[in-house]
Design a protein around this motif. Structure first.
Motif, PDB file in Angstrom:
ATOM      1  N   TYR B  69      -0.976  -5.026   4.681  1.00 31.83           N
ATOM      2  CA  TYR B  69      -0.968  -4.812   3.624  1.00 31.83           C
ATOM      3  C   TYR B  69      -1.009  -3.232   3.224  1.00 31.83           C
ATOM      4  O   TYR B  69      -0.591  -3.223   1.993  1.00 31.83           O
ATOM      5  CB  TYR B  69      -2.302  -4.357   2.465  1.00 31.83           C
ATOM      6  N   TYR B  70      -0.890  -2.907   3.997  1.00 26.90           N
ATOM      7  CA  TYR B  70      -1.416  -0.944   4.368  1.00 26.90           C
ATOM      8  C   TYR B  70       0.839  -0.512   4.282  1.00 26.90           C
ATOM      9  O   TYR B  70       1.092  -0.138   3.736  1.00 26.90           O
ATOM     10  CB  TYR B  70      -1.842  -0.539   5.278  1.00 26.90           C
ATOM     11  N   TYR B  73       2.175  -1.506   1.289  1.00 25.38           N
ATOM     12  CA  TYR B  73       1.859  -0.726  -0.144  1.00 25.38           C
ATOM     13  C   TYR B  73       2.587   0.706  -0.114  1.00 25.38           C
ATOM     14  O   TYR B  73       3.048   1.004   0.876  1.00 25.38           O
ATOM     15  CB  TYR B  73       0.469  -0.242   0.157  1.00 25.38           C
ATOM     16  N   ALA B  87      -4.030   2.736  -0.812  1.00 26.46           N
ATOM     17  CA  ALA B  87      -4.246   1.174  -0.304  1.00 26.46           C
ATOM     18  C   ALA B  87      -5.509   0.492   0.401  1.00 26.46           C
ATOM     19  O   ALA B  87      -5.490   0.071  -0.304  1.00 26.46           O
ATOM     20  CB  ALA B  87      -3.398   1.485   1.091  1.00 26.46           C
TER      21      ALA B  87
END
Lengths: 188, 188
Positions: B69-70, B73, B87
């Motif tokens: 996810y990070y 981002y 994030a």
DNA sequence: CGTTCCATATAACACTTGTTATTTTACAAG
DNA sequence: CTTGTAAAATAACAAGTGTTATATGGAACG
């Protein structure tokens, strides 16, 4: 005419509240409360309609416990919001389970009070601190409160997971510096 | 010679992980996973020794999900720590249940990774940001990271309870101002 | 085709939960 | 002391949990 009651509603609530403090809210079950109170589950359902009612009573007691905790907490902070913040962070450290119940969403249907409601209390603690900031020359005290409280809540939550372990003295300095930083940035 | 498997370990883990995302970690029970996967509980215990093993696998998947996810981002932040922070806060808003599992202590025995470990990841995200701060002239970058992260964690946790609802754009400005305030206070 | 083996389903066990029905018991009034 | 009444204890129910024993069934090999 009839048998006199030996287990009072206060005994049950007190037992359930103590269990919440020591073992966490999720351990407050009918049988465990009964065992700790030294009785069967029956007296619980005599004085409370169901467990939800007891759980709500425990929540209310926790809420007013926090109010008292803050009332009795020494006021050492030299900047607005720091006293409320120091008490909040100390509360999270000393009363982890109560903090979780009140401010981190533990019970599902339980917990109707908003964070602001809990903080402000009957005395209007937040309003008082905002006025302090205004008197200290802050032009946007609500904004400053928001920033300060995000920071304070962060420290409190990190103490739950062991990621914040500053002493009260260190916390005081941290919060005062934080206020100074935010306040000077605010007037830019 | 034998029957071929129809329910794989990936299907079970994927189902359990999806349930964690959507309904929360505490809803990942043997029967509920089986129902969602359209099978009995038996295939679960063929591929996992017990539920603890599945729960740990879900935790690990959540951890690497956060890393991804990070990684994906967008990097819009103009100050150190802001990209990681944005994030993190967005993750708390978009993936409440995963955030709870990873950063707010949900499972009891589950969850061995520290907050720092999760943040830093395989890429050394935190170290990278600290070096950014150092390069920007910050003299005590670790201290700045601590302050920034307390603030960021506070915002993320408040979004869980509905007490923080700023947009990503507003969050970016907030964090950049926050960094500026802390950084200038730092060099005093 | 039949046999064998293993994945899956079904069912059960032991435990915990909230809640309620039933029984026991203690206490006070007559 | 008897008796009525309410409190408390015991036991049960229904639902849910992890886990395991047993039964079913399908697929590949000889």
């Amino acid at each position: 005419m009839a048998r006199k009651e030996t287990i009072t509603i206060e005994m049950i609530l007190e037992t359930a509240f103590a269990m919440t403090r020591e073992e966490g809210f999720s351990n407050v079950t009918a049988r465990k409360v009964a065992a700790k109170a030294g009785c069967s589950t029956q007296p619980i359902f005599r004085v409370y309609k169901n467990m939800d009612e007891l759980w709500n009573a425990v929540y209310e007691k926790a809420a007013s416990f926090f109010q008292d905790y803050y009332s009795l907490y020494p006021r050492m902070g030299k900047a607005p919001f720091t006293n409320l913040g120091m008490a909040y962070i100390a509360f999270a450290r000393e009363e982890k389970h109560l903090f979780e119940l009140l401010f981190v969403n533990e019970g599902s249907g339980i917990g109707k009070k908003s964070m602001y409601e809990l903080l402000n209390g009957k005395e209007g603690n937040v309003v008082y601190e905002i006025n302090l900031a205004k008197a200290a020359g802050c032009e946007e005290p609500q904004d400053l409160f928001m920033k300060m409280w995000i920071f304070i809540h962060g420290a409190a939550c990190m103490s739950l997971t062991g990621d914040y372990d500053l002493t009260d003295v260190q916390t005081q300095e941290l919060l005062e510096n934080c206020y100074r930083d935010f306040a000077s940035g605010n007037n830019r």
